[in-house]
Design a protein around this motif. Structure first.
Motif, PDB file in Angstrom:
ATOM      1  N   GLU A  58       1.258  -1.242  -0.114  1.00  0.00           N
ATOM      2  CA  GLU A  58      -0.340  -0.106   0.716  1.00  0.00           C
ATOM      3  C   GLU A  58       0.945   0.813   0.520  1.00  0.00           C
ATOM      4  O   GLU A  58       0.229   2.554  -0.343  1.00  0.00           O
ATOM      5  CB  GLU A  58      -0.654  -0.025   0.704  1.00  0.00           C
ATOM      6  N   GLU A  59       2.234   1.303   0.541  1.00  0.00           N
ATOM      7  CA  GLU A  59       2.989   2.361   0.379  1.00  0.00           C
ATOM      8  C   GLU A  59       4.037   2.518  -0.414  1.00  0.00           C
ATOM      9  O   GLU A  59       4.516   3.743  -0.516  1.00  0.00           O
ATOM     10  CB  GLU A  59       3.638   1.829   2.025  1.00  0.00           C
ATOM     11  N   GLY A  60       3.997   1.486  -1.714  1.00  0.00           N
ATOM     12  CA  GLY A  60       4.618   1.692  -3.245  1.00  0.00           C
ATOM     13  C   GLY A  60       5.539   0.918  -3.153  1.00  0.00           C
ATOM     14  O   GLY A  60       6.216   1.242  -3.883  1.00  0.00           O
ATOM     15  N   PHE A  61       5.503  -0.095  -2.305  1.00  0.00           N
ATOM     16  CA  PHE A  61       6.836  -1.315  -1.949  1.00  0.00           C
ATOM     17  C   PHE A  61       6.184  -3.124  -2.950  1.00  0.00           C
ATOM     18  O   PHE A  61       6.082  -2.994  -1.907  1.00  0.00           O
ATOM     19  CB  PHE A  61       7.868  -1.302  -0.918  1.00  0.00           C
ATOM     20  N   PRO A  62       5.234  -2.817  -3.924  1.00  0.00           N
ATOM     21  CA  PRO A  62       4.678  -3.967  -4.945  1.00  0.00           C
ATOM     22  C   PRO A  62       5.665  -4.868  -4.244  1.00  0.00           C
ATOM     23  O   PRO A  62       5.268  -6.086  -4.490  1.00  0.00           O
ATOM     24  CB  PRO A  62       4.013  -3.702  -6.003  1.00  0.00           C
ATOM     25  N   LEU A  77      13.870  -7.897   5.013  1.00  0.00           N
ATOM     26  CA  LEU A  77      12.922  -8.060   3.336  1.00  0.00           C
ATOM     27  C   LEU A  77      13.952  -7.436   2.596  1.00  0.00           C
ATOM     28  O   LEU A  77      15.161  -6.940   2.716  1.00  0.00           O
ATOM     29  CB  LEU A  77      11.891  -5.595   3.860  1.00  0.00           C
ATOM     30  N   ARG A  78      13.258  -7.716   1.444  1.00  0.00           N
ATOM     31  CA  ARG A  78      14.625  -7.597   0.579  1.00  0.00           C
ATOM     32  C   ARG A  78      13.833  -7.201  -0.564  1.00  0.00           C
ATOM     33  O   ARG A  78      12.490  -7.467  -0.673  1.00  0.00           O
ATOM     34  CB  ARG A  78      14.570  -9.020  -0.627  1.00  0.00           C
ATOM     35  N   LEU A  79      13.883  -5.953  -1.543  1.00  0.00           N
ATOM     36  CA  LEU A  79      14.170  -4.864  -1.966  1.00  0.00           C
ATOM     37  C   LEU A  79      14.010  -4.198  -3.609  1.00  0.00           C
ATOM     38  O   LEU A  79      15.392  -4.625  -3.501  1.00  0.00           O
ATOM     39  CB  LEU A  79      12.748  -3.306  -2.149  1.00  0.00           C
ATOM     40  N   MET A  80      13.641  -4.465  -4.570  1.00  0.00           N
ATOM     41  CA  MET A  80      14.324  -4.546  -5.953  1.00  0.00           C
ATOM     42  C   MET A  80      15.025  -3.330  -5.599  1.00  0.00           C
ATOM     43  O   MET A  80      14.169  -2.024  -5.378  1.00  0.00           O
ATOM     44  CB  MET A  80      13.157  -4.465  -7.456  1.00  0.00           C
ATOM     45  N   PRO A  81      16.293  -2.612  -6.589  1.00  0.00           N
ATOM     46  CA  PRO A  81      16.445  -1.186  -6.840  1.00  0.00           C
ATOM     47  C   PRO A  81      15.721  -0.542  -7.551  1.00  0.00           C
ATOM     48  O   PRO A  81      14.988  -1.004  -8.481  1.00  0.00           O
ATOM     49  CB  PRO A  81      17.430  -1.948  -7.509  1.00  0.00           C
ATOM     50  N   THR A  88      20.141   4.320   1.982  1.00  0.00           N
ATOM     51  CA  THR A  88      19.803   4.789   3.324  1.00  0.00           C
ATOM     52  C   THR A  88      18.863   5.358   3.360  1.00  0.00           C
ATOM     53  O   THR A  88      17.577   4.749   4.200  1.00  0.00           O
ATOM     54  CB  THR A  88      20.769   6.005   3.894  1.00  0.00           C
ATOM     55  N   HIS A  89      18.387   5.813   2.266  1.00  0.00           N
ATOM     56  CA  HIS A  89      16.694   6.403   1.857  1.00  0.00           C
ATOM     57  C   HIS A  89      15.402   5.473   1.913  1.00  0.00           C
ATOM     58  O   HIS A  89      14.685   5.179   3.180  1.00  0.00           O
ATOM     59  CB  HIS A  89      16.867   7.788   1.143  1.00  0.00           C
ATOM     60  N   ILE A  90      15.931   4.403   1.790  1.00  0.00           N
ATOM     61  CA  ILE A  90      15.240   3.450   1.436  1.00  0.00           C
ATOM     62  C   ILE A  90      14.521   2.654   2.913  1.00  0.00           C
ATOM     63  O   ILE A  90      13.813   2.949   2.756  1.00  0.00           O
ATOM     64  CB  ILE A  90      15.514   2.823   0.355  1.00  0.00           C
ATOM     65  N   GLY A  91      16.127   2.279   3.467  1.00  0.00           N
ATOM     66  CA  GLY A  91      16.240   1.207   4.936  1.00  0.00           C
ATOM     67  C   GLY A  91      15.545   2.498   5.284  1.00  0.00           C
ATOM     68  O   GLY A  91      14.495   2.208   6.353  1.00  0.00           O
ATOM     69  N   ASP A  92      15.186   3.858   5.837  1.00  0.00           N
ATOM     70  CA  ASP A  92      14.800   5.202   6.565  1.00  0.00           C
ATOM     71  C   ASP A  92      13.120   4.557   6.682  1.00  0.00           C
ATOM     72  O   ASP A  92      12.746   4.961   7.391  1.00  0.00           O
ATOM     73  CB  ASP A  92      15.381   6.066   6.795  1.00  0.00           C
ATOM     74  N   GLN A  93      13.106   4.745   5.127  1.00  0.00           N
ATOM     75  CA  GLN A  93      11.471   5.229   4.322  1.00  0.00           C
ATOM     76  C   GLN A  93      10.736   3.579   5.393  1.00  0.00           C
ATOM     77  O   GLN A  93       9.710   3.970   5.810  1.00  0.00           O
ATOM     78  CB  GLN A  93      11.392   5.133   3.206  1.00  0.00           C
ATOM     79  N   VAL A  94      11.422   2.503   5.133  1.00  0.00           N
ATOM     80  CA  VAL A  94      10.662   1.290   5.383  1.00  0.00           C
ATOM     81  C   VAL A  94      10.539   1.076   6.728  1.00  0.00           C
ATOM     82  O   VAL A  94       9.588   0.715   7.307  1.00  0.00           O
ATOM     83  CB  VAL A  94      11.623   0.351   4.426  1.00  0.00           C
ATOM     84  N   ILE A  95      11.494   1.711   7.579  1.00  0.00           N
ATOM     85  CA  ILE A  95      12.157   1.078   8.718  1.00  0.00           C
ATOM     86  C   ILE A  95      10.694   2.364   9.081  1.00  0.00           C
ATOM     87  O   ILE A  95       9.687   2.135  10.220  1.00  0.00           O
ATOM     88  CB  ILE A  95      12.881   2.045   9.906  1.00  0.00           C
ATOM     89  N   GLU A  96      10.128   3.980   9.027  1.00  0.00           N
ATOM     90  CA  GLU A  96       9.233   4.666   9.286  1.00  0.00           C
ATOM     91  C   GLU A  96       8.026   4.458   9.076  1.00  0.00           C
ATOM     92  O   GLU A  96       7.013   3.935  10.356  1.00  0.00           O
ATOM     93  CB  GLU A  96       9.462   6.204   8.744  1.00  0.00           C
TER      94      GLU A  96
END
Length: 302
Positions: A58-62, A77-81, A88-96
């Motif tokens: 729902e937050e944009g990480f399908p 958690l594994r995300l495509m590039p 670092t921004h992706i990590g902070d965003q996911v944790i938030e």
């Protein structure tokens, strides 16, 4: 050798099933090959993976992949590039997102990033490493023994690699560099057994005066059977301990070795020898060639 048709049939079924699942399911490439970001998050209580996936979608990480890592409180958690977004921004965003939507006390324990270009290069180099190993083995066995034994040995090793790949494809286990290392280890282990059997076959072809090729190979397999089984069982005991107690980081590595040693033992006994027999190996192929001495054909002087 009396049961070789049964076990070769088993190998054929195993190969067809492995190729089919590789064609249908493909391989679940790990981050080492696909590139992307891996985040290890620790929750204050057992996490619901379905809830984590729904929230992140729902937050944009399908494309996120979530799985337990060690315990139900630790989630990987594994995300495509993503282009233009720093790791670092992706990590902070996911944790938030996880803190706001699921658990305010969730913490990030680890974050790693692999670029897609590096992942593709690693995939190519891993495949080339396995192919190069099989090529060198083919040359070595051909020089030491006989080309029919070499072809049988290499096809038996390819049998082990394909079967292990089929298992990972069927179960959709993550395929990373540790699994490549396990495959190369399986090749080395299976080759060791095959060399022992081949050495005894060559010795018996030269020593036994009676019996055709099938009987000589059968005798050689019988003489080395106890050694092969005991070696495999002791290796499997160690690998079982590694699988149960080694932790999640080497879980797939242990699975690849466990299954690889099982099929490697089977191929060392049946596949390599049966293929050599089918190619027409015979006693004359192992007999040392007689070297004529210079002047031996001349009549002695009186």
């Amino acid at each position: 050798m009396a049961h070789r048709k049964l076990f070769i049939g088993l190998s054929v079924v195993l190969m067809l099933a492995s190729i089919a699942t590789l064609a249908i399911n493909k391989i679940n490439w790990g981050l080492d090959f696909t590139g992307g970001t891996v985040i290890e998050a620790e929750f204050s209580q057992p996490a619901d993976l379905n809830q984590v996936r729904e929230v992140m979608t729902e937050e944009g990480f399908p494309d996120i992949v979530a799985q337990y890592f060690g315990s139900q409180r630790q989630v990987m958690l594994r995300l495509m590039p993503r282009e233009g977004v720093e790791t670092t921004h992706i990590g902070d965003q996911v944790i938030e997102i996880l803190q706001e939507q699921i658990d305010p006390q969730v913490e990030m324990r680890r974050i790693e990033f692999v670029g897609p270009a590096v992942g593709q290069e690693l995939a190519e180099q891993g495949g080339l490493a396995i192919i190069a190993a099989l090529g060198c083995i083919l040359l070595y066995v051909a020089l030491r023994f006989e080309w029919r034994m070499a072809v049988g040995a290499v096809l038996a090793l390819a049998h082990d690699v394909i079967a292990t790949l089929g298992l990972f494809s069927l179960l959709q286990l993550e395929f990373d560099l540790t699994v490549v290392a396990a495959l190369l280890t399986v090749v080395g282990y299976s080759l060791n057994d095959t060399i022992v059997v081949s050495d005894r076959i060559r010795e018996n072809f030269r020593k036994l005066r009676k019996g055709d090729a099938e009987e000589v190979i059968d005798t050689s397999l019988t003489q080395t059977f106890n050694r092969t089984i005991v070696t495999s069982l002791t290796t499997l005991l160690v690998l079982t301990s590694l699988f149960l107690l080694g932790g999640d980081m080497i879980h797939n590595f242990a699975i690849a070795l466990l299954f690889g040693v099982l099929v490697g033992t089977h191929s060392s006994i049946y596949v390599a020898s049966t293929l050599a027999l089918a190619l027409g190996i015979k006693k004359e192929d192992f007999m040392p060639k007689e070297i004529e001495k210079e002047g031996a054909d001349q009549e002695p002087l009186i």
